[in-house]
Scaffold this motif. Structure first.
Motif, PDB file in Angstrom:
ATOM      1  N   VAL A 129       0.861  -1.172   0.000  1.00  0.00           N
ATOM      2  CA  VAL A 129       0.000   0.000   0.000  1.00  0.00           C
ATOM      3  C   VAL A 129       0.901   1.226   0.000  1.00  0.00           C
ATOM      4  O   VAL A 129       1.805   1.349   0.835  1.00  0.00           O
ATOM      5  N   VAL A 130       0.669   2.122  -0.958  1.00  0.00           N
ATOM      6  CA  VAL A 130       1.458   3.346  -1.094  1.00  0.00           C
ATOM      7  C   VAL A 130       0.568   4.536  -0.756  1.00  0.00           C
ATOM      8  O   VAL A 130      -0.561   4.635  -1.257  1.00  0.00           O
ATOM      9  N   ILE A 131       1.066   5.426   0.104  1.00  0.00           N
ATOM     10  CA  ILE A 131       0.326   6.619   0.511  1.00  0.00           C
ATOM     11  C   ILE A 131       1.042   7.861  -0.018  1.00  0.00           C
ATOM     12  O   ILE A 131       2.242   8.043   0.212  1.00  0.00           O
ATOM     13  N   ASN A 132       0.292   8.731  -0.716  1.00  0.00           N
ATOM     14  CA  ASN A 132       0.794  10.014  -1.205  1.00  0.00           C
ATOM     15  C   ASN A 132      -0.026  11.160  -0.634  1.00  0.00           C
ATOM     16  O   ASN A 132      -1.213  10.990  -0.330  1.00  0.00           O
ATOM     17  N   ASP A 133       0.592  12.324  -0.503  1.00  0.00           N
ATOM     18  CA  ASP A 133      -0.107  13.523  -0.056  1.00  0.00           C
ATOM     19  C   ASP A 133      -1.014  14.029  -1.174  1.00  0.00           C
ATOM     20  O   ASP A 133      -0.568  14.217  -2.304  1.00  0.00           O
TER      21      ASP A 133
ATOM     22  N   THR B 104       0.144  17.788  -2.521  1.00  0.00           N
ATOM     23  CA  THR B 104       1.418  17.964  -3.231  1.00  0.00           C
ATOM     24  C   THR B 104       1.773  16.790  -4.132  1.00  0.00           C
ATOM     25  O   THR B 104       2.654  16.911  -4.982  1.00  0.00           O
ATOM     26  N   GLY B 105       1.124  15.647  -3.921  1.00  0.00           N
ATOM     27  CA  GLY B 105       1.474  14.440  -4.666  1.00  0.00           C
ATOM     28  C   GLY B 105       2.684  13.723  -4.115  1.00  0.00           C
ATOM     29  O   GLY B 105       3.102  12.683  -4.633  1.00  0.00           O
ATOM     30  N   GLU B 106       3.272  14.269  -3.043  1.00  0.00           N
ATOM     31  CA  GLU B 106       4.489  13.693  -2.465  1.00  0.00           C
ATOM     32  C   GLU B 106       4.240  12.273  -1.961  1.00  0.00           C
ATOM     33  O   GLU B 106       3.234  11.988  -1.305  1.00  0.00           O
ATOM     34  N   SER B 107       5.175  11.380  -2.245  1.00  0.00           N
ATOM     35  CA  SER B 107       5.096  10.009  -1.736  1.00  0.00           C
ATOM     36  C   SER B 107       5.479  10.001  -0.259  1.00  0.00           C
ATOM     37  O   SER B 107       6.559  10.475   0.108  1.00  0.00           O
ATOM     38  N   LEU B 108       4.612   9.472   0.556  1.00  0.00           N
ATOM     39  CA  LEU B 108       4.800   9.527   2.008  1.00  0.00           C
ATOM     40  C   LEU B 108       5.207   8.199   2.620  1.00  0.00           C
ATOM     41  O   LEU B 108       6.019   8.163   3.548  1.00  0.00           O
ATOM     42  N   SER B 109       4.631   7.109   2.134  1.00  0.00           N
ATOM     43  CA  SER B 109       4.863   5.834   2.813  1.00  0.00           C
ATOM     44  C   SER B 109       4.629   4.641   1.892  1.00  0.00           C
ATOM     45  O   SER B 109       3.782   4.697   0.994  1.00  0.00           O
ATOM     46  N   ILE B 110       5.415   3.592   2.124  1.00  0.00           N
ATOM     47  CA  ILE B 110       5.178   2.276   1.529  1.00  0.00           C
ATOM     48  C   ILE B 110       4.934   1.311   2.684  1.00  0.00           C
ATOM     49  O   ILE B 110       5.757   1.227   3.609  1.00  0.00           O
TER      50      ILE B 110
ATOM     51  N   ILE C 119       0.090  -7.983   5.273  1.00  0.00           N
ATOM     52  CA  ILE C 119      -0.459  -7.988   6.631  1.00  0.00           C
ATOM     53  C   ILE C 119      -1.567  -6.959   6.766  1.00  0.00           C
ATOM     54  O   ILE C 119      -2.605  -7.219   7.380  1.00  0.00           O
ATOM     55  N   LEU C 120      -1.365  -5.779   6.166  1.00  0.00           N
ATOM     56  CA  LEU C 120      -2.388  -4.739   6.274  1.00  0.00           C
ATOM     57  C   LEU C 120      -3.708  -5.194   5.662  1.00  0.00           C
ATOM     58  O   LEU C 120      -4.782  -4.954   6.208  1.00  0.00           O
TER      59      LEU C 120
ATOM     60  N   GLY D 121      -4.451   2.596   5.467  1.00  0.00           N
ATOM     61  CA  GLY D 121      -3.063   2.931   5.183  1.00  0.00           C
ATOM     62  C   GLY D 121      -2.709   4.313   5.685  1.00  0.00           C
ATOM     63  O   GLY D 121      -1.648   4.528   6.289  1.00  0.00           O
ATOM     64  N   ASN D 122      -3.590   5.277   5.450  1.00  0.00           N
ATOM     65  CA  ASN D 122      -3.360   6.647   5.904  1.00  0.00           C
ATOM     66  C   ASN D 122      -3.353   6.716   7.429  1.00  0.00           C
ATOM     67  O   ASN D 122      -2.526   7.412   8.033  1.00  0.00           O
TER      68      ASN D 122
END
Length: 322
Positions: free
Chosen positions: A84-88, A91-97, A102-103, A304-305
């Motif tokens: 799961v990938v989380i972006n802002d 801004t479109g900024e990549s925040l987390s992988i 498990i999630l 995810g967020n």
């Protein structure tokens, strides 16, 4: 970016928290507080598929990249795996992988937990058909949302149940009686809630309407048009059939088949989100209830967020630059 491993996810997220996040996501679905492009399924080989699932919700863009490999049933690899990938969203900024294997297991179980908590919180006996990774977390969800004292377990490969029980006991902190069975009718008769967590293309429960009276049946495994976990008699016995999304009506055999074959009427198929949000009233007759989840990107993005923000707050995870 913040990298969150499967162990990080387990340490950060209790099942009770996950159930609460999923209930909030149901309400967002009811109020249309999201943008969710259609998810795509791409066949890799035989029944093995790649899934791409995007969603914009709250302040994030969530994207799940997952594989569903029923061929892994006889291996040590989970049937469902992913990221799961989380972006802002601003801004479109990549925040987390985030470890999506498990999630996803926790999230899917939490969706079931919402239904179990709402419909049958006082249940003391729960039966599970399918003792894979998803089944493991379904039991944890049952413990978090009901008064369960006994679990009945069935797997078509009985030799796998002992290791499943050991793994469950290693992550559960509650005392509960565990009873393996070789007869699915026995499982249904002795359980108030029955959960199916398989990728079967044919029904995995007995085709006997009488044994489902006054029970809640939860289906979590089927997600494609050729998959079915529920038998015809179950649909004919049920008063209400709750589902988690409209998309399931065109994707999942457990919803498509009973509607096309008139085993259940269209007005009996109800969005659980509409019930939770108060848009509709619960039918007075609750003798037999079905709940089917095919899941959706809104759930993955929401949880995810949530877990990304919690990890930042408590300082868990590995930061890296790309």
């Amino acid at each position: 970016m913040l990298l969150l491993s499967g162990k990080d996810v387990e340490n950060l997220l209790s099942m009770e928290e996950a159930i609460n996040v999923m209930e909030e996501a149901f309400l967002k679905y009811a109020n249309k507080d999201f943008v969710m492009p259609e998810r795509t399924f791409t066949k890799v080989k035989d029944e093995d598929n790649l899934l791409i699932m995007p969603c914009f919700v709250d302040d994030c863009i969530g994207l799940k990249i997952a594989t569903s490999y029923p061929s892994n049933t006889n291996t040590n690899s989970p049937v469902t795996q992913g990221l799961v990938v989380i972006n802002d969203i601003e801004t479109g900024e990549s925040l987390s992988i985030i470890n999506g294997t498990i999630l996803t297991a926790i999230k899917t179980a939490a969706v079931s937990g919402v239904a179990m908590r709402y419909f049958m919180k006082s249940a003391e006996a729960v039966g599970l058909v399918g003792t894979g990774l998803q089944g493991l977390y379904q039991l944890i969800a049952a413990q978090s949302s009901t008064s369960v004292k006994r679990f009945y377990l069935y797997n078509r490969s009985p030799e796998k149940i002992d290791s499943f029980i050991q793994e469950f006991q290693s992550i559960s902190n509650k005392e509960v009686e565990i009873i393996p069975v070789t007869d699915k009718s026995e499982l249904v008769r002795n359980s108030e809630i029955i959960i199916t967590a398989t990728t079967s293309v044919s029904p995995v429960l007995p085709n006997d309407a009488e044994i489902y009276k006054n029970k809640l049946v939860v289906g979590v495994g089927s997600y494609k048009s050729n998959m079915r976990e529920f038998p015809q008699a179950l649909f004919e016995q049920a008063e209400s059939y709750y589902i988690d999304s409209e998309q399931g009506k065109i994707e999942c055999g457990d919803i498509i088949d009973p509607l096309e074959k008139s085993w259940i009427k269209d007005n009996q198929v109800i969005l659980l989100s509409d019930l939770l949000s108060g848009k509709i009233k619960e039918p007075e007759n609750r003798e037999t209830i079905l709940f089917k989840t095919v899941n959706m990107a809104l759930f993955d993005a929401s949880i995810g967020n949530y877990i990304y923000k919690k990890a930042k707050e408590v300082g868990i995870g590995q930061e890296f630059n790309i």
